[in-house]
Structures are given as C-alpha cells and as structure tokens.
Design a protein around this motif. Structure first.
Motif, PDB file in Angstrom:
ATOM      1  N   VAL A 299     104.495  57.510  97.550  1.00  0.00           N
ATOM      2  CA  VAL A 299     103.576  56.382  97.683  1.00  0.00           C
ATOM      3  C   VAL A 299     104.356  55.090  97.465  1.00  0.00           C
ATOM      4  O   VAL A 299     105.460  55.094  96.919  1.00  0.00           O
ATOM      5  CB  VAL A 299     102.407  56.454  96.661  1.00  0.00           C
ATOM      6  CG1 VAL A 299     101.508  57.642  96.935  1.00  0.00           C
ATOM      7  CG2 VAL A 299     102.939  56.483  95.225  1.00  0.00           C
ATOM      8  N   GLU A 300     103.777  53.984  97.905  1.00  0.00           N
ATOM      9  CA  GLU A 300     104.381  52.685  97.605  1.00  0.00           C
ATOM     10  C   GLU A 300     104.387  52.467  96.097  1.00  0.00           C
ATOM     11  O   GLU A 300     103.433  52.820  95.402  1.00  0.00           O
ATOM     12  CB  GLU A 300     103.590  51.568  98.288  1.00  0.00           C
ATOM     13  CG  GLU A 300     103.610  51.618  99.814  1.00  0.00           C
ATOM     14  CD  GLU A 300     104.980  51.370 100.405  1.00  0.00           C
ATOM     15  OE1 GLU A 300     105.844  50.793  99.698  1.00  0.00           O
ATOM     16  OE2 GLU A 300     105.207  51.754 101.566  1.00  0.00           O
ATOM     17  N   GLY A 301     105.452  51.882  95.598  1.00  0.00           N
ATOM     18  CA  GLY A 301     105.554  51.600  94.176  1.00  0.00           C
ATOM     19  C   GLY A 301     106.454  52.562  93.418  1.00  0.00           C
ATOM     20  O   GLY A 301     106.679  52.391  92.228  1.00  0.00           O
TER      21      GLY A 301
ATOM     22  N   LEU B 170      96.415  55.102  95.183  1.00  0.00           N
ATOM     23  CA  LEU B 170      97.298  54.827  96.315  1.00  0.00           C
ATOM     24  C   LEU B 170      97.279  55.969  97.322  1.00  0.00           C
ATOM     25  O   LEU B 170      97.210  57.139  96.952  1.00  0.00           O
ATOM     26  CB  LEU B 170      98.728  54.620  95.813  1.00  0.00           C
ATOM     27  CG  LEU B 170      98.903  53.520  94.761  1.00  0.00           C
ATOM     28  CD1 LEU B 170     100.304  53.575  94.177  1.00  0.00           C
ATOM     29  CD2 LEU B 170      98.622  52.156  95.366  1.00  0.00           C
ATOM     30  N   GLU B 171      97.366  55.615  98.602  1.00  0.00           N
ATOM     31  CA  GLU B 171      97.451  56.605  99.669  1.00  0.00           C
ATOM     32  C   GLU B 171      98.911  57.029  99.861  1.00  0.00           C
ATOM     33  O   GLU B 171      99.831  56.271  99.574  1.00  0.00           O
ATOM     34  CB  GLU B 171      96.913  56.024 100.982  1.00  0.00           C
ATOM     35  CG  GLU B 171      95.464  55.577 100.916  1.00  0.00           C
ATOM     36  CD  GLU B 171      94.500  56.746 100.836  1.00  0.00           C
ATOM     37  OE1 GLU B 171      94.898  57.876 101.213  1.00  0.00           O
ATOM     38  OE2 GLU B 171      93.354  56.531 100.402  1.00  0.00           O
ATOM     39  N   LEU B 172      99.103  58.240 100.365  1.00  0.00           N
ATOM     40  CA  LEU B 172     100.452  58.671 100.719  1.00  0.00           C
ATOM     41  C   LEU B 172     101.010  57.810 101.837  1.00  0.00           C
ATOM     42  O   LEU B 172     100.287  57.405 102.752  1.00  0.00           O
ATOM     43  CB  LEU B 172     100.448  60.133 101.188  1.00  0.00           C
ATOM     44  CG  LEU B 172     100.071  61.215 100.174  1.00  0.00           C
ATOM     45  CD1 LEU B 172     100.216  62.588 100.833  1.00  0.00           C
ATOM     46  CD2 LEU B 172     100.917  61.142  98.925  1.00  0.00           C
TER      47      LEU B 172
ATOM     48  N   ALA C 235     104.357  66.358 101.978  1.00  0.00           N
ATOM     49  CA  ALA C 235     103.242  67.250 101.666  1.00  0.00           C
ATOM     50  C   ALA C 235     103.185  68.426 102.649  1.00  0.00           C
ATOM     51  O   ALA C 235     102.949  69.577 102.244  1.00  0.00           O
ATOM     52  CB  ALA C 235     101.928  66.480 101.681  1.00  0.00           C
ATOM     53  N   GLU C 236     103.408  68.147 103.912  1.00  0.00           N
ATOM     54  CA  GLU C 236     103.394  69.225 104.908  1.00  0.00           C
ATOM     55  C   GLU C 236     104.547  70.200 104.676  1.00  0.00           C
ATOM     56  O   GLU C 236     104.387  71.419 104.792  1.00  0.00           O
ATOM     57  CB  GLU C 236     103.472  68.642 106.319  1.00  0.00           C
ATOM     58  CG  GLU C 236     102.245  67.841 106.745  1.00  0.00           C
ATOM     59  CD  GLU C 236     100.992  68.697 106.820  1.00  0.00           C
ATOM     60  OE1 GLU C 236     101.099  69.923 107.058  1.00  0.00           O
ATOM     61  OE2 GLU C 236      99.889  68.133 106.655  1.00  0.00           O
ATOM     62  N   ALA C 237     105.720  69.673 104.340  1.00  0.00           N
ATOM     63  CA  ALA C 237     106.865  70.537 104.048  1.00  0.00           C
ATOM     64  C   ALA C 237     106.611  71.368 102.797  1.00  0.00           C
ATOM     65  O   ALA C 237     106.993  72.549 102.718  1.00  0.00           O
ATOM     66  CB  ALA C 237     108.131  69.699 103.877  1.00  0.00           C
TER      67      ALA C 237
ATOM     68  N   CYS D 255      97.179  62.733  95.157  1.00  0.00           N
ATOM     69  CA  CYS D 255      97.263  64.146  94.780  1.00  0.00           C
ATOM     70  C   CYS D 255      96.323  65.000  95.617  1.00  0.00           C
ATOM     71  O   CYS D 255      96.695  66.088  96.066  1.00  0.00           O
ATOM     72  CB  CYS D 255      96.942  64.323  93.298  1.00  0.00           C
ATOM     73  SG  CYS D 255      98.226  63.700  92.201  1.00  0.00           S
ATOM     74  N   LEU D 256      95.108  64.525  95.833  1.00  0.00           N
ATOM     75  CA  LEU D 256      94.152  65.300  96.629  1.00  0.00           C
ATOM     76  C   LEU D 256      94.652  65.503  98.059  1.00  0.00           C
ATOM     77  O   LEU D 256      94.512  66.596  98.618  1.00  0.00           O
ATOM     78  CB  LEU D 256      92.796  64.600  96.641  1.00  0.00           C
ATOM     79  CG  LEU D 256      91.975  64.687  95.349  1.00  0.00           C
ATOM     80  CD1 LEU D 256      90.765  63.768  95.435  1.00  0.00           C
ATOM     81  CD2 LEU D 256      91.548  66.129  95.080  1.00  0.00           C
ATOM     82  N   THR D 257      95.262  64.475  98.643  1.00  0.00           N
ATOM     83  CA  THR D 257      95.787  64.612 100.006  1.00  0.00           C
ATOM     84  C   THR D 257      96.934  65.618 100.043  1.00  0.00           C
ATOM     85  O   THR D 257      97.020  66.444 100.964  1.00  0.00           O
ATOM     86  CB  THR D 257      96.251  63.248 100.540  1.00  0.00           C
ATOM     87  OG1 THR D 257      95.153  62.338 100.512  1.00  0.00           O
ATOM     88  CG2 THR D 257      96.765  63.361 101.965  1.00  0.00           C
ATOM     89  N   THR D 258      97.813  65.554  99.049  1.00  0.00           N
ATOM     90  CA  THR D 258      98.902  66.539  98.957  1.00  0.00           C
ATOM     91  C   THR D 258      98.328  67.937  98.780  1.00  0.00           C
ATOM     92  O   THR D 258      98.762  68.895  99.436  1.00  0.00           O
ATOM     93  CB  THR D 258      99.821  66.191  97.768  1.00  0.00           C
ATOM     94  OG1 THR D 258     100.346  64.863  97.933  1.00  0.00           O
ATOM     95  CG2 THR D 258     100.975  67.185  97.661  1.00  0.00           C
TER      96      THR D 258
END
Length: 205
Positions: free
Chosen positions: A12-14, A26-28, A36-38, A60-63
């Motif tokens: 993520v940024e930051g 923050l979004e990925l 995350a796909e890997a 985290c939820l997106t991952t």
C-alpha cells in the motif's frame, strides 16, 4: 494440530517512503494486487485451508479474498487482527513525528516495548488482543489449516508470542508485504516453520 498460515497484506502507499499508516483504510496498490495473487497461488500449491480470517481493514480483506477464492472461502473479519493504533502519529512521516515528539519516536525505534504513542496503543496492547484472536481461532480449528491475514505490527507480535520471545525483539523480525509465515500449534505449544517468506512474489513472472 492447527496449522496457521499467517500472511501480511500486500503493498500500500505509505510503506516506502514511510508513513505511520495504522488504522487508515488504505487500498492495495497495483503491486499489492499482484503480490496478493502470487500469494494465493503459493498457498494453493502447498496447503488446503478450511478457514480464512482477516483484519477488518480493506488492504487485508482484499489480500484475503484473493487467497480464499481458489478454495471458495470468504474471509471473516477479526477486530483483534487490526493494525496498531498510531493515535496522533497516524498519517505522518517519521520526520514529522520527530519534530513534535522526538523522545517518543526515539523510544519507538530503539525500545518499542516501552513506547507510548500519543493517543494510540502500546505494543503490549497489540500483543494482548492479537494473541486473544489467535487463541480463539485455534480453539475453533483444533485440527485444521487456517489462514490469518494481518499487518506488520500484529504479525510480529504473534510471531514473538509463538517463539516465546519478548517484545524487545520486535525489530528482529521482518514482515514484508504479502509475507507468508507458517506455524503449527499442538499440545499447548507452537512450532514455527517459516518466517517472512516472500520468494513467491519476488520471482520473475
């Protein structure tokens, strides 16, 4: 035996240049989605999780969603896996924090177990809630493989607990974006199999 696959969220940024991100939702980034796909491919190739838990923050939820998709698993948000509360430091760079709270910042980097973040959490508080969440998951899955997706600080605290090490060793552990950590819990104790594995997304495509 419970097998725990502990994962940090993707980029993520930051992260670099550094900011105190904490509870910021923050979004990925594009790199974060790729990581995350890997990570999902790596986990699918090696384990068959039956449950998936995540910090409630979207990175985290997106991952976790990417990891769960091949198994038909939906991540369950767990407040105990939430990132550290940086209080008044959230969103600031270390230089910005250092200008206003130089002594507190020095302690955070030199002796983090003693750090008192203005308006935020201590590492002891992070450890208490993260370990409580971990124990709850283990209690629900005494014979399963489970994935937990958390944050840098939370994952370090969990690993230190599993290794029976003090919080003073906090900075001795790395947790890169989408790092995988593997550990087993049986007969009241942990066996840590791997820490901060990242080769799955660092290899050329």
């Amino acid at each position: 035996m419970t097998k725990i696959i502990l994962v940090r969220h993707g980029h993520v940024e930051g992260i670099s240049p550094e900011r105190f991100r904490g509870r910021a939702d923050l979004e990925l980034t594009q790199d974060g989605h790729r990581q995350a796909e890997a990570t999902a491919r790596r986990i699918r190739a090696s384990w068959t999780p039956t449950a998936l838990y995540s910090s409630p923050l979207s990175r985290c939820l997106t991952t976790a969603e990417a990891i769960g998709k091949p198994f038909g698993l939906t991540p369950k948000p767990v407040p105990g896996l939430m990132d550290i509360d940086y209080g008044e430091w959230q969103g600031l760079t270390p230089d910005e924090v250092g200008r206003k709270w130089p002594e507190a910042l020095d302690i955070w980097y030199r002796s983090p177990q003693w750090a008192a973040i203005p308006g935020g959490e201590s590492l002891q508080e992070v450890l208490t809630r993260a370990v409580a969440a971990l124990r709850d998951v283990i209690g629900r899955h005494p014979e399963d493989t489970v994935v937990l997706v958390g944050h840098d600080s939370v994952n370090r605290a969990i690993l230190l607990h599993a290794l029976d090490l003090p919080l003073s060793r906090y900075r001795r552990l790395g947790q890169d974006p989408c790092a995988i950590n593997e550990m087993d819990f049986s007969e009241g104790g942990f066996t840590v199999r791997s820490v901060n594995e990242t080769y799955h997304w660092k290899e050329p495509a």
